[in-house]
Design a protein around this motif. Structure first.
Motif, PDB file in Angstrom:
ATOM      1  N   ALA A 142       0.873  -1.179   0.000  1.00  0.00           N
ATOM      2  CA  ALA A 142       0.000   0.000   0.000  1.00  0.00           C
ATOM      3  C   ALA A 142       0.911   1.231   0.000  1.00  0.00           C
ATOM      4  CB  ALA A 142      -0.900  -0.014   1.226  1.00  0.00           C
ATOM      5  N   CYS A 149       7.247   4.846   3.027  1.00  0.00           N
ATOM      6  CA  CYS A 149       6.819   3.952   1.945  1.00  0.00           C
ATOM      7  C   CYS A 149       7.915   3.779   0.906  1.00  0.00           C
ATOM      8  CB  CYS A 149       5.546   4.494   1.290  1.00  0.00           C
ATOM      9  SG  CYS A 149       4.038   4.078   2.181  1.00  0.00           S
ATOM     10  N   CYS A 228       2.013  -2.878   4.678  1.00  0.00           N
ATOM     11  CA  CYS A 228       1.865  -1.454   4.983  1.00  0.00           C
ATOM     12  C   CYS A 228       3.097  -0.974   5.734  1.00  0.00           C
ATOM     13  CB  CYS A 228       0.627  -1.197   5.839  1.00  0.00           C
ATOM     14  SG  CYS A 228      -0.958  -1.597   5.060  1.00  0.00           S
ATOM     15  N   LEU A 241       0.308   2.659  13.169  1.00  0.00           N
ATOM     16  CA  LEU A 241      -0.569   2.846  12.023  1.00  0.00           C
ATOM     17  C   LEU A 241      -1.498   4.028  12.253  1.00  0.00           C
ATOM     18  CD1 LEU A 241      -1.845  -0.547  10.561  1.00  0.00           C
ATOM     19  CD2 LEU A 241      -0.042   0.967   9.748  1.00  0.00           C
ATOM     20  N   ALA A 245      -4.503   3.977   7.328  1.00  0.00           N
ATOM     21  CA  ALA A 245      -3.923   2.634   7.214  1.00  0.00           C
ATOM     22  C   ALA A 245      -4.724   1.613   8.011  1.00  0.00           C
ATOM     23  CB  ALA A 245      -2.467   2.654   7.674  1.00  0.00           C
ATOM     24  N   VAL A 248      -7.507   0.594   5.859  1.00  0.00           N
ATOM     25  CA  VAL A 248      -7.025  -0.321   4.825  1.00  0.00           C
ATOM     26  C   VAL A 248      -6.902  -1.725   5.389  1.00  0.00           C
ATOM     27  CG1 VAL A 248      -5.009  -0.909   3.404  1.00  0.00           C
ATOM     28  CG2 VAL A 248      -5.832   1.445   3.477  1.00  0.00           C
ATOM     29  N   VAL A 256      -2.212  -9.107   6.370  1.00  0.00           N
ATOM     30  CA  VAL A 256      -1.553  -7.807   6.283  1.00  0.00           C
ATOM     31  C   VAL A 256      -0.332  -7.795   7.185  1.00  0.00           C
ATOM     32  CG1 VAL A 256      -1.773  -5.312   6.611  1.00  0.00           C
ATOM     33  CG2 VAL A 256      -3.744  -6.643   5.818  1.00  0.00           C
ATOM     34  N   VAL A 258       2.625  -5.242   8.778  1.00  0.00           N
ATOM     35  CA  VAL A 258       2.973  -3.842   9.028  1.00  0.00           C
ATOM     36  C   VAL A 258       4.426  -3.788   9.467  1.00  0.00           C
ATOM     37  CG1 VAL A 258       2.396  -1.742  10.265  1.00  0.00           C
ATOM     38  CG2 VAL A 258       0.595  -3.420   9.759  1.00  0.00           C
TER      39      VAL A 258
END
Length: 264
Positions: A142, A149, A228, A241, A245, A248, A256, A258
């Motif tokens: 993401a 990111c 993420c 987060l 997020a 998401v 997922v 993180v």
């Protein structure tokens, strides 16, 4: 690549069994160590015995899989998992969805909420009822154009290269931003993945009036894993987060992961 040592937060319920199955699947792919842990509060001998019984259930579920089983005393299960993970040098904490969530989606409980805001290790969450396929199919990041990111692009690209799976970068267009700018940002991220690893990443803008609608706008493969990056508000080497997020994560139809801030 994460998965060299995976710790599963196990509880004798549906979410715990989902986490156990996912943690086992991850170490089968990475060849990493697997630790199964149950956390119990201090000053509770009865709950300490129950924790041991929970691990016996976990061992029955896993069968002959090589794993270490640990009970650990802590005032909170999320804090206990994070402290224990640091002590045994695990690089990934896997937990399941909280009770009462929608099948195939992730519901955040007290344990996962703590980990998603304070863990010093990467955190992976299994959707309710998730059963992983034999092999991973694709890694999706993401993506938002910000330093955290951009760092994650190279890390996830390296993981995709090692796993031999495609890499996809997605950005959400909630009809509040210039889509041309979003696509330009994605193109730069695709170039970054190529310069880092030689991988030709796919890119996609997911459109919708809200996060849930945008996440429904894209295809999710069986065996997909969504990644993420931590928020810019995260402390160094911690997971945190933000609100978007978290939405998401709740809308995701796959596990997922993180990453902590500054993950390498």
């Amino acid at each position: 690549m994460i998965g060299a040592h995976v710790i599963v937060g196990y509880t004798n319920d549906a979410g715990g069994r989902d986490a156990l199955t996912l943690g086992d699947a991850i170490t089968r792919v990475t060849g990493g160590e697997l630790t199964i842990a149950t956390i119990y509060p201090p000053g509770s001998p009865g709950l300490a015995v129950e924790a041991q019984a929970n691990l016996a259930h976990a061992a029955e579920e896993l069968g002959p899989v090589a794993a270490e089983y640990i009970t650990f005393e802590s005032r909170g299960s999320g804090r206990g998992l994070s402290v224990l993970a640091s002590r045994i040098r695990a690089d990934l904490i896997v937990v399941g969805s909280a009770d009462g969530g929608q099948p195939g989606r992730i519901a955040i409980g007290a344990t996962s909420d703590h980990l998603l805001h304070l863990s010093s290790e990467a955190v992976m969450l299994a959707p309710a009822g998730y059963r992983p396929p034999a092999d991973p199919a694709r890694l999706t990041l993401a993506y938002v154009h910000r330093p955290q990111c951009d760092e994650a692009v190279g890390q996830v690209a390296q993981a995709a290269l090692r796993l031999g799976v495609p890499l996809r970068l997605i950005t959400l267009d909630l009809r509040t931003d210039d889509q041309g700018r979003l696509r330009d940002d994605l193109a730069l991220a695709v170039r970054l993945a190529w310069e880092t690893t030689g991988i030709e990443a796919e890119s996609e803008v997911a459109e919708g009036h809200d996060v849930a609608a945008a996440m429904e706008d894209v295809e999710w493969l069986e065996g997909e894993l969504l990644v993420c990056a931590a928020s810019e508000d995260a402390q160094p080497h911690r997971v945190f987060l933000g609100e978007l997020a978290m939405k998401v994560l709740r809308a995701a139809a796959c596990p997922v992961t993180v990453l902590p801030r500054g993950f390498s």
